[in-house]
Design a protein around this motif. Structure first.
Motif, PDB file in Angstrom:
ATOM      1  N   ALA A  32      15.250  23.841 -18.782  1.00 30.77           N
ATOM      2  CA  ALA A  32      14.908  23.701 -17.363  1.00 30.77           C
ATOM      3  C   ALA A  32      13.438  23.384 -17.171  1.00 30.77           C
ATOM      4  O   ALA A  32      13.025  22.962 -16.106  1.00 30.77           O
ATOM      5  CB  ALA A  32      15.260  24.977 -16.606  1.00 30.77           C
ATOM      6  N   SER A  33      12.630  23.569 -18.208  1.00 31.39           N
ATOM      7  CA  SER A  33      11.210  23.277 -18.081  1.00 31.39           C
ATOM      8  C   SER A  33      10.943  21.778 -18.139  1.00 31.39           C
ATOM      9  O   SER A  33       9.866  21.337 -17.824  1.00 31.39           O
ATOM     10  CB  SER A  33      10.430  24.001 -19.183  1.00 31.39           C
ATOM     11  OG  SER A  33      10.827  23.536 -20.447  1.00 31.39           O
ATOM     12  N   ILE A  37      16.506  19.510 -14.558  1.00 33.91           N
ATOM     13  CA  ILE A  37      16.983  20.880 -14.737  1.00 33.91           C
ATOM     14  C   ILE A  37      18.440  20.857 -15.194  1.00 33.91           C
ATOM     15  O   ILE A  37      19.239  20.079 -14.687  1.00 33.91           O
ATOM     16  CB  ILE A  37      16.808  21.670 -13.428  1.00 33.91           C
ATOM     17  CG1 ILE A  37      17.009  23.149 -13.665  1.00 33.91           C
ATOM     18  CG2 ILE A  37      17.710  21.155 -12.334  1.00 33.91           C
ATOM     19  CD1 ILE A  37      16.534  23.992 -12.499  1.00 33.91           C
ATOM     20  N   ILE A  79       6.981  27.035 -19.053  1.00 34.32           N
ATOM     21  CA  ILE A  79       6.714  26.286 -17.825  1.00 34.32           C
ATOM     22  C   ILE A  79       5.358  26.783 -17.349  1.00 34.32           C
ATOM     23  O   ILE A  79       5.199  27.964 -17.047  1.00 34.32           O
ATOM     24  CB  ILE A  79       7.793  26.540 -16.761  1.00 34.32           C
ATOM     25  CG1 ILE A  79       9.185  26.226 -17.304  1.00 34.32           C
ATOM     26  CG2 ILE A  79       7.500  25.709 -15.519  1.00 34.32           C
ATOM     27  CD1 ILE A  79      10.301  26.655 -16.374  1.00 34.32           C
ATOM     28  N   LYS A  84       4.683  24.378 -10.583  1.00 37.82           N
ATOM     29  CA  LYS A  84       5.744  23.852 -11.438  1.00 37.82           C
ATOM     30  C   LYS A  84       6.749  24.948 -11.800  1.00 37.82           C
ATOM     31  O   LYS A  84       7.960  24.733 -11.773  1.00 37.82           O
ATOM     32  CB  LYS A  84       5.142  23.239 -12.702  1.00 37.82           C
ATOM     33  CG  LYS A  84       6.140  22.507 -13.550  1.00 37.82           C
ATOM     34  CD  LYS A  84       5.431  21.824 -14.703  1.00 37.82           C
ATOM     35  CE  LYS A  84       6.413  21.093 -15.584  1.00 37.82           C
ATOM     36  NZ  LYS A  84       5.772  20.459 -16.722  1.00 37.82           N
ATOM     37  N   SER A  85       6.256  26.136 -12.136  1.00 31.75           N
ATOM     38  CA  SER A  85       7.170  27.211 -12.516  1.00 31.75           C
ATOM     39  C   SER A  85       7.994  27.670 -11.321  1.00 31.75           C
ATOM     40  O   SER A  85       9.200  27.906 -11.438  1.00 31.75           O
ATOM     41  CB  SER A  85       6.414  28.383 -13.154  1.00 31.75           C
ATOM     42  OG  SER A  85       5.448  28.910 -12.281  1.00 31.75           O
ATOM     43  N   ALA A  88      10.719  25.007 -10.554  1.00 36.17           N
ATOM     44  CA  ALA A  88      11.834  25.059 -11.503  1.00 36.17           C
ATOM     45  C   ALA A  88      12.752  26.243 -11.199  1.00 36.17           C
ATOM     46  O   ALA A  88      13.984  26.110 -11.209  1.00 36.17           O
ATOM     47  CB  ALA A  88      11.305  25.146 -12.939  1.00 36.17           C
ATOM     48  N   TYR A  92      16.722  25.972  -9.829  1.00 35.62           N
ATOM     49  CA  TYR A  92      17.784  26.655 -10.563  1.00 35.62           C
ATOM     50  C   TYR A  92      18.540  27.614  -9.646  1.00 35.62           C
ATOM     51  O   TYR A  92      19.764  27.627  -9.611  1.00 35.62           O
ATOM     52  CB  TYR A  92      17.163  27.403 -11.747  1.00 35.62           C
ATOM     53  CG  TYR A  92      18.119  27.575 -12.886  1.00 35.62           C
ATOM     54  CD1 TYR A  92      18.520  26.492 -13.643  1.00 35.62           C
ATOM     55  CD2 TYR A  92      18.625  28.824 -13.199  1.00 35.62           C
ATOM     56  CE1 TYR A  92      19.402  26.647 -14.691  1.00 35.62           C
ATOM     57  CE2 TYR A  92      19.505  28.979 -14.249  1.00 35.62           C
ATOM     58  CZ  TYR A  92      19.888  27.890 -14.992  1.00 35.62           C
ATOM     59  OH  TYR A  92      20.762  28.041 -16.027  1.00 35.62           O
TER      60      TYR A  92
END
Length: 127
Positions: A32-33, A37, A79, A84-85, A88, A92
């Protein structure tokens, strides 16, 4: 360290707040990073216990509230960077929420299973 059921019911998150940057352990698969995803595997086809979507969503919301700067995955690259983290994790979470909610909406609207299958699309949840 606290419980964040997701891919497994015994999943844990480790929150390291006294370090810079703040970080936490696996909550989503490592792939997913990357820019695309992966779709969450809510039902394990190999016969293990199902992954409860609402528990997983709650766990992701718990982690999102921490606003981690780095998400360290059990496998693969971390990540890095808060935006960005968080993006993500949100993508998800939204994908899991969509898969949970959409069949219920259709059933409540009186749609049959064949119509629900034809109209299902996860494109909106992951973009």
């Amino acid at each position: 360290m606290f419980s964040t059921p997701g891919e497994t019911p015994d999943h844990l998150t480790v929150w390291i707040r006294h370090t810079k940057p703040r970080s936490l352990a696996t909550i989503i698969p490592a792939s997913a990073s990357r820019s695309r995803i992966p779709f969450p595997n809510i039902y394990a086809i190999r016969g293990t216990k199902p992954r409860w979507a609402l528990d997983w969503i709650k766990s992701l919301d718990t982690v999102l509230a921490l606003k981690p700067e780095i998400v360290l995955n059990g496998h693969g690259d971390p990540i890095v960077a808060t935006r960005k983290s968080l993006a993500a994790l949100k993508r998800y979470r939204d994908a899991i929420q969509y898969v949970h909610d959409e069949p219920w909406k259709g059933m409540n609207a009186g749609k049959d299973v064949f119509t629900l299958c034809r109209r299902s699309s996860c494109r909106r949840a992951t973009t």
